[in-house]
Design an enzyme around this catalytic site. Structure first.
Site, PDB file in Angstrom:
ATOM      1  CB  SER A   1      -8.250   3.386   2.909  1.00 15.80           C
ATOM      2  OG  SER A   1      -7.376   2.827   3.884  1.00 15.80           O
TER       3      SER A   1
ATOM      4  CE  LYS B   1      -3.929   1.912   2.664  1.00 19.11           C
ATOM      5  NZ  LYS B   1      -4.775   1.712   3.872  1.00 19.11           N
TER       6      LYS B   1
ATOM      7  CB  SER C   1      -8.454   0.531   5.772  1.00 16.24           C
ATOM      8  OG  SER C   1      -9.245   1.674   5.620  1.00 16.24           O
TER       9      SER C   1
HETATM   10  N1  GLN Z   1     -13.265   3.829   6.394  1.00 13.27           N
HETATM   11  C1  GLN Z   1     -12.715   4.309   7.613  1.00 13.27           C
HETATM   12  C2  GLN Z   1     -12.294   5.755   7.443  1.00 13.27           C
HETATM   13  O1  GLN Z   1     -12.586   6.299   6.440  1.00 13.27           O
HETATM   14  C3  GLN Z   1     -11.543   3.463   8.019  1.00 13.27           C
HETATM   15  C4  GLN Z   1     -10.346   3.736   7.221  1.00 13.27           C
HETATM   16  C5  GLN Z   1      -9.157   2.949   7.638  1.00 13.27           C
HETATM   17  O2  GLN Z   1      -9.257   1.942   8.312  1.00 13.27           O
HETATM   18  N2  GLN Z   1      -8.006   3.447   7.253  1.00 13.27           N
HETATM   19  O3  GLN Z   1     -11.691   6.343   8.276  1.00 13.27           O
END
Ligand code: GLN
Length: 486
Positions: A142, A67, A166
């Site tokens: 994400s 990532k 995420s």
């Molecule tokens: N979807 C959640 C957010 O937007 C979690 C994102 C994540 O785990 N990085 O913060």
């Protein structure tokens, strides 16, 4: 042998025994990733195999997609943001360094929601990622690029980060295994910070064994991250065949009474509970009374931490700088105005507001107390149960664009994953079956993967992986994107 269908464990064993030529294997993935029909990669650049350690490490010869939130010395790193365009880190994150020490190679940097804020990968400054199961749908976020790359056979495995879901949510939407380890199991050094008290690195893989292999390579205490502690005892390859003697609590707040869980997801969830019982596990209802407040607490705490972490991007030290500014303050302002996307700005504003004097106690202080309550709920559940199980995502992969106008609907995608993040405990999502998207709103489409989530007490990774392994074998998920499967 179809090289792109091998798991990491299979490929690594075949490379070690000499059955598989590592150059040929790497080349097959290099070609697949160069094609990238899913916009999964931001940088195709990877490690030069001639520099890779040949020392017979467990991951020797395995290309791993990373990532783009992990700093990689000499390889551009953007965190999915315009503001880091052109940034080439002078050092490498510990997670990546440890994968390399085990013999793995960096196989490009994957697309992601900007600074890991999102649940669909549509917040990337570099365009959305497509789900290989249905390219009109999101891969989740994400870590959407990492998930799409592994599911789409562009990489054998990937790493991502999970702050509120995420890793688990995109794994669920793409039919993969995704593990968020205990907070502190893997060093955060060199992982670009979103919400430091929640961020944790973890693997996205095709099966549970591969998740264990990657975790084993990456976990450990790191003097560069004072919150890292590693796992004790370490992680072995999972081998459990049944679930006898293990108890699984089903929190009604995240499963039976939870609103917004699609019927298809619920059906797969119920079926998986029966499988646990067939394997000798005991399943009964439990409660996590404060879990329904997880999303509200998370969306105060995560933006608050993000607003502080993102203050460093000012056009001076990293990445892009807006031109033509009259003075220093104007340069800061236009760099941040041009460099950050809409969701990141929303979070900075929310977070700054929540931390402002006069409101601090009302928002941040209160959210911290809710966080403690949720952690206590889990501790209580683990007095009675070995594990707590829930759906990973309330829905299967949704259509591109369908939630972008409604941030609250998007935030609800993490309803079932955020509580574990707030509690700092490990949780894994494994593919449990296929379901059609909710047809009540007229949507039809192909069957899509559904994830099943298992959470355990802090540092219970070894047992968690073992239980997931037994369940994975019983489920026998064989479906593949774009095909019927064997
Ligand atoms: N979807 C959640 C957010 O937007 C979690 C994102 C994540 O785990 N990085 O913060």
């Amino acid at each position: 042998m179809d090289l792109l269908e091998l798991t990491v464990a299979q490929a690594a064993a075949a490379i070690r025994s000499g059955e598989l030529d590592r150059a040929e294997y790497l080349d097959a993935y290099r070609r697949a990733a160069a094609d990238d029909p899913l916009n999964a990669f931001l940088t195709a650049e990877g490690d030069d195999p001639t520099n890779a350690s040949d020392g017979g490490g467990e991951l020797a010869g395995i290309p791993i997609a990373v990532k783009d939130i992990f700093c990689t010395e000499g390889i551009a790193t953007t965190a999915g943001s315009r503001i880091l365009e052109g940034y080439v880190p002078p050092y490498t994150s510990t997670a990546v360094r440890r994968l390399r020490e085990a013999g793995a190679l960096v196989h490009g940097k994957t697309n992601m929601d900007e600074f890991a804020m999102g649940s669909s990968n549509e917040n990337s400054a570099y365009g959305a990622v497509l789900n290989p199961w249905d390219t009109s749908r999101v891969p989740g976020g994400s870590s959407g690029g990492s998930a799409a790359a592994v599911a789409g056979r562009l990489a054998p495995a990937a790493i991502g980060t999970d702050t509120g879901g995420s890793i688990r949510q995109p794994a669920s939407l793409c039919g993969l295994v995704g593990l968020k380890p205990t907070y502190g199991a893997i060093s955060r050094y060199g992982m670009i910070a979103f919400a430091s008290s929640l961020d944790q690195c973890g693997p996205l893989t095709r099966d549970v064994t591969d998740a264990a292999l990657l975790l084993r390579a990456m976990e450990g205490r790191d003097p560069c991250d004072s919150t890292s502690v590693g796992l004790e005892p370490g992680v072995e390859a999972p081998s459990r065949e049944d679930l006898s003697g293990l108890s699984f609590g089903v929190p009604r707040e995240l499963a039976s009474e939870a609103e917004g869980i699609e019927p298809g997801v619920r059906e797969v969830f119920e079926r998986t509970l029966s499988r646990i019982e067939e394997l000798g596990g005991e399943v009964s209802e439990t409660e996590l009374p404060h879990a329904p407040h997880g999303i509200s607490a998370y969306y105060v705490l995560a933006p608050a931490e993000a607003s502080a972490n993102l203050a460093r991007y000012d056009g001076v030290r990293f990445g892009m700088r807006a031109g033509d500014a009259e003075d220093l303050t104007a340069m800061y302002e236009s760099t941040r105005a041009e460099g950050f996307g809409a969701e990141v700005k929303r979070r900075i504003m929310l977070g700054t507001y929540a931390l402002s004097s006069g409101y601090y106690e009302a928002y941040y202080g209160r959210a911290q107390r809710v966080r403690t309550k949720i952690a206590e709920d889990f501790s209580r559940a683990f007095e009675r149960f070995d594990f707590v199980v829930a759906p990973t995502s309330p829905s299967v992969a949704f259509e591109l664009g369908s939630r972008t106008d409604d941030p609250l609907a998007m935030y609800m995608s993490d309803y079932c994953t955020v509580p574990m993040s707030l509690a700092g405990i490990p949780a894994i999502s494994i593919p449990a079956g296929l379901a059609r998207p909710d047809s009540s709103n007229g949507a039809t489409g192909p069957e899509l993967p559904v994830g099943f989530q298992i959470a355990g007490p802090a540092f219970s990774e070894a047992g968690l992986l073992d239980a997931a392994f037994a369940l994975e074998r019983a489920i026998g998920f064989e479906a593949r994107p774009g095909g019927e499967g064997p």
